[in-house]
Design a protein around this motif. Sequence first.
Motif, short mmCIF file in Angstrom:
data_model
loop_
_atom_site.label_atom_id
_atom_site.label_comp_id
_atom_site.label_asym_id
_atom_site.label_seq_id
_atom_site.Cartn_x
_atom_site.Cartn_y
_atom_site.Cartn_z
N ARG A 50 -11.34 16.13 -20.76
CA ARG A 50 -11.52 15.47 -22.28
C ARG A 50 -10.19 15.84 -22.97
O ARG A 50 -9.88 14.95 -23.62
CB ARG A 50 -12.81 15.77 -22.98
CG ARG A 50 -12.69 15.57 -24.31
CD ARG A 50 -13.19 14.02 -24.26
NE ARG A 50 -13.10 13.35 -25.99
CZ ARG A 50 -12.80 12.31 -26.04
NH1 ARG A 50 -12.48 11.25 -25.39
NH2 ARG A 50 -12.95 11.91 -27.31
N MET A 51 -9.76 17.12 -22.77
CA MET A 51 -8.55 17.30 -23.37
C MET A 51 -7.30 16.44 -22.81
O MET A 51 -6.53 16.04 -23.50
CB MET A 51 -8.20 18.79 -22.95
CG MET A 51 -8.99 19.80 -23.83
SD MET A 51 -8.82 19.94 -25.45
CE MET A 51 -10.22 19.00 -26.05
N ASP A 52 -7.39 15.98 -21.75
CA ASP A 52 -6.44 15.20 -21.09
C ASP A 52 -6.51 13.94 -21.53
O ASP A 52 -5.37 13.13 -21.93
CB ASP A 52 -6.51 15.05 -19.65
CG ASP A 52 -6.13 16.38 -18.64
OD1 ASP A 52 -5.43 17.29 -19.27
OD2 ASP A 52 -6.53 16.63 -17.58
N GLN A 53 -7.72 13.39 -22.08
CA GLN A 53 -7.96 12.17 -22.45
C GLN A 53 -7.45 11.92 -23.83
O GLN A 53 -6.93 11.12 -24.12
CB GLN A 53 -9.39 11.87 -22.50
CG GLN A 53 -9.90 11.50 -21.07
CD GLN A 53 -11.66 11.06 -21.42
OE1 GLN A 53 -12.09 11.23 -22.47
NE2 GLN A 53 -11.95 10.71 -20.20
N LEU A 54 -7.76 13.45 -24.59
CA LEU A 54 -7.13 13.32 -25.91
C LEU A 54 -5.64 13.36 -25.98
O LEU A 54 -5.04 12.72 -27.18
CB LEU A 54 -7.74 14.31 -26.79
CG LEU A 54 -9.28 14.54 -27.06
CD1 LEU A 54 -9.88 15.48 -27.45
CD2 LEU A 54 -9.52 13.27 -27.88
N ARG A 55 -5.27 13.86 -25.08
CA ARG A 55 -3.63 13.52 -25.21
C ARG A 55 -2.91 12.43 -24.90
O ARG A 55 -1.83 12.21 -25.35
CB ARG A 55 -3.11 14.75 -24.16
CG ARG A 55 -3.31 16.19 -24.61
CD ARG A 55 -2.75 17.37 -23.55
NE ARG A 55 -3.18 18.63 -23.76
CZ ARG A 55 -4.03 19.13 -23.03
NH1 ARG A 55 -4.49 18.60 -21.84
NH2 ARG A 55 -4.38 20.65 -23.49
N ARG A 56 -3.70 11.52 -24.26
CA ARG A 56 -3.08 10.32 -23.82
C ARG A 56 -3.60 9.26 -25.03
O ARG A 56 -4.78 9.27 -25.34
CB ARG A 56 -3.90 9.81 -22.70
CG ARG A 56 -3.08 10.37 -21.21
CD ARG A 56 -3.84 9.96 -20.21
NE ARG A 56 -5.16 10.03 -20.16
CZ ARG A 56 -6.00 10.40 -19.16
NH1 ARG A 56 -5.49 9.97 -17.92
NH2 ARG A 56 -7.07 10.63 -19.32
N PRO A 57 -2.47 8.28 -25.47
CA PRO A 57 -3.16 7.47 -26.40
C PRO A 57 -3.99 6.34 -25.65
O PRO A 57 -3.63 6.17 -24.46
CB PRO A 57 -1.83 6.88 -26.83
CG PRO A 57 -0.68 7.11 -25.67
CD PRO A 57 -1.21 8.58 -25.03
#
Length: 168
Positions: free
Chosen positions: A65-72
């Motif tokens: 989820r952290m990875d997802q939030l970092r990606r637009p």
Amino acid sequence: MQDSRAQMLACIPRLRRYAQALVGDRAGADDLVQDTMERGWNQLSSWRAGSDMRAWLFSIMHNLRMDQLRRPAFKTETLDDESQFPATPASQSHGLEMRDLQTALMMLPHEQREVVLLVALEEMSYESIAHMLGIPPGTVMSRLSRGREKLRALMEGVPQKVTLKVVK
């Protein structure tokens, strides 16, 4: 090995529930659970037998989820002629309350929302959450306290304080 597979499968309902609350939409939650299970399956050899499988999978989900939030990303929803929409319950106020709660949860800062959901929805201990997120237990308690207070204020319609700094 067979036992660890069964433990993984047993965690899916809780992963789905937490992902739904964390992400806010069913399709995104299902994708997050699928990615979590795939990564967990591929890294099953790194899981320590005897440790908490649920906490291990929640750690994987947190990192994804952290990875997802970092990606637009663009929010999309696929609809077709056969799309099913949920039936409206008889009590409209319940649906409105749930919508208000979900909206309020999504207004919390990510760190606070994450801790509130893990404590309230998943009933995890502060120590488990601290270990899973890689933060001290005191930080978990602080985020939980601030998150609950902000959630309470949002649900009661209390106007939020806006603190602006004067820059000269």
